[in-house]
Write an enzyme that holds these catalytic residues in place. Structure first.
Site, PDB file in Angstrom:
ATOM      1  N   LYS A 138      -8.093   8.773   1.288  1.00  0.00           N
ATOM      2  CA  LYS A 138      -8.081   7.434   2.346  1.00  0.00           C
ATOM      3  C   LYS A 138      -8.947   7.728   3.581  1.00  0.00           C
ATOM      4  O   LYS A 138      -8.824   8.636   4.234  1.00  0.00           O
ATOM      5  CB  LYS A 138      -6.872   6.833   2.480  1.00  0.00           C
TER       6      LYS A 138
ATOM      7  N   GLU B 247      -1.085   2.336  -4.106  1.00  0.00           N
ATOM      8  CA  GLU B 247      -1.160   3.334  -3.169  1.00  0.00           C
ATOM      9  C   GLU B 247       0.356   4.069  -3.052  1.00  0.00           C
ATOM     10  O   GLU B 247       1.499   3.205  -2.828  1.00  0.00           O
ATOM     11  CB  GLU B 247      -1.620   2.574  -1.977  1.00  0.00           C
TER      12      GLU B 247
ATOM     13  N   CYS C  60      -6.021   0.921  -0.195  1.00  0.00           N
ATOM     14  CA  CYS C  60      -5.289  -0.044   0.655  1.00  0.00           C
ATOM     15  C   CYS C  60      -6.592  -0.630   1.654  1.00  0.00           C
ATOM     16  O   CYS C  60      -7.348  -1.294   1.613  1.00  0.00           O
ATOM     17  CB  CYS C  60      -4.197   0.188   1.336  1.00  0.00           C
TER      18      CYS C  60
HETATM   19  N1  CDT Z   1      -1.337   0.763   3.548  1.00  0.00           N
HETATM   20  C1  CDT Z   1      -2.255  -0.101   4.133  1.00  0.00           C
HETATM   21  O1  CDT Z   1      -3.553   0.514   4.462  1.00  0.00           O
HETATM   22  N2  CDT Z   1      -2.168  -1.160   4.719  1.00  0.00           N
HETATM   23  C2  CDT Z   1      -2.811  -2.106   5.694  1.00  0.00           C
HETATM   24  C3  CDT Z   1      -1.919  -2.897   6.552  1.00  0.00           C
HETATM   25  C4  CDT Z   1      -2.287  -2.387   7.852  1.00  0.00           C
HETATM   26  S1  CDT Z   1      -1.238  -2.964   8.939  1.00  0.00           S
HETATM   27  C5  CDT Z   1      -1.183  -1.721  10.268  1.00  0.00           C
HETATM   28  C6  CDT Z   1      -3.707  -2.834   4.839  1.00  0.00           C
HETATM   29  O2  CDT Z   1      -4.853  -2.986   5.354  1.00  0.00           O
HETATM   30  O3  CDT Z   1      -3.163  -3.626   4.159  1.00  0.00           O
END
Ligand code: CDT
Length: 289
Positions: free
Chosen positions: A93, A16, A142
């Site tokens: 996303k 990402e 993500c």
């Molecule tokens: N980038 C991303 O979506 N990261 C999230 C962490 C979220 S913490 C507020 C994940 O689900 O890995």
């Protein structure tokens, strides 16, 4: 991409927001101050070398990037690009974690809800050339990987390969002190393995790893088969390439048996899934009499 080509890969998957820092950790009062992290076109000057390499090496690639549209809308986006340089699939996303305003309680900000709109393309799947074969391709980004609804919408389109880039910190930055560090990787792998098994598909879940801008990202990229097994895993916190053979015919078994959706799904019992967002407390059981 050069190394991937030498090792026989046909598709390369990047994380990402692959070519920038994970900038939602930095607060800007004025969104325009963050525009230098965004691509206004694809290819853009910064991404053109990847398109050139794809053509030169006959390699498809997935890239996560921050997208700024001509109308000035901002999305957290990923594309799959054919070796010819044509964009085959674009996804924006849907599940944006974090918050929109500066949060003084947090050790590190997670401002995805500030910098990005919720994706407006749904969860598209396309049948496309993938190396020497053809396959049904979908993309998650993500935090999407943690939501079974996202996987199932892909599964309902017979997805065979899910590409998912991620940036996940080693620590829970909301930091209420209750989440043990070792569970962070477990939860990520659990989500991807369950998504693959329950939807009879492969996934390449690709992380940033190590220290970025002073903050640790946990890495642990994996490639998973339709049985939910990890068939390749990153073992370092450095730049690393992992490669696996994904025989898409293996998606057939689950689709014809335990997860033959047409025979076994009961959508009439799932109305809550789309009718309701937050959870509701159940009614209290009252003893008879
Ligand atoms: N980038 C991303 O979506 N990261 C999230 C962490 C979220 S913490 C507020 C994940 O689900 O890995």
């Amino acid at each position: 991409m050069e190394t991937a080509h030498r090792r026989g890969a046909e598709i390369v998957v990047y994380p990402e927001l692959a070519l920038t820092t994970f900038f939602p950790r930095w607060y800007h009062a004025d969104l325009a101050e963050a525009d230098h992290w965004f691509e206004a076109t694809l290819p853009s000057p910064a991404t053109a070398p990847l398109f050139d390499a794809a053509r030169r090496l006959n390699l498809g690639f997935h890239l996560g990037y921050a997208e700024r549209t001509p109308e000035g809308r901002r999305f957290n986006t990923a594309v799959y690009v054919h070796p010819s340089g044509e964009i085959v699939l674009k996804y924006r996303k849907v599940h944006l974690p974090g918050h929109a305003e500066y949060d003084p309680q947090r050790h590190v900000q997670h401002l995805e809800k500030r910098y990005f709109e919720v994706g407006d393309l749904g969860f598209p799947v396309v049948r496309a050339p993938l190396g020497a074969t053809h396959g049904n391709l979908g993309i998650l980004i993500c935090n999407d990987r943690r939501w079974p609804e996202a996987w199932r919408v892909l599964g309902l389109q017979q997805v065979e390969l899910v590409l998912c880039g991620y940036n996940t910190p080693s620590l829970n930055m909301e930091n209420r002190g209750f989440e043990a560090h070792h569970l962070r990787v477990l939860h990520s792998h659990l989500s991807v393995q369950a998504g693959c098994y329950q939807n009879s598909c492969f996934a390449a879940a690709v992380a940033k790893a190590g220290t970025e801008d002073g903050y640790e990202l946990f890495g642990h990229s994996i490639i998973v088969n339709p049985q939910g097994e990890i068939i390749a895993q990153a073992t370092t916190w450095d730049d690393e390439l992992i490669v696996a053979d994904c025989d898409l015919a293996q998606c057939d078994l689950g689709r014809r048996t335990i997860f033959d959706f047409a025979r076994h799904r009961r959508p009439e019992a799932y109305a809550r899934i789309t009718a309701q967002t937050g959870s509701e407390a159940p009614p209290e059981w009252v003893p008879p009499g």
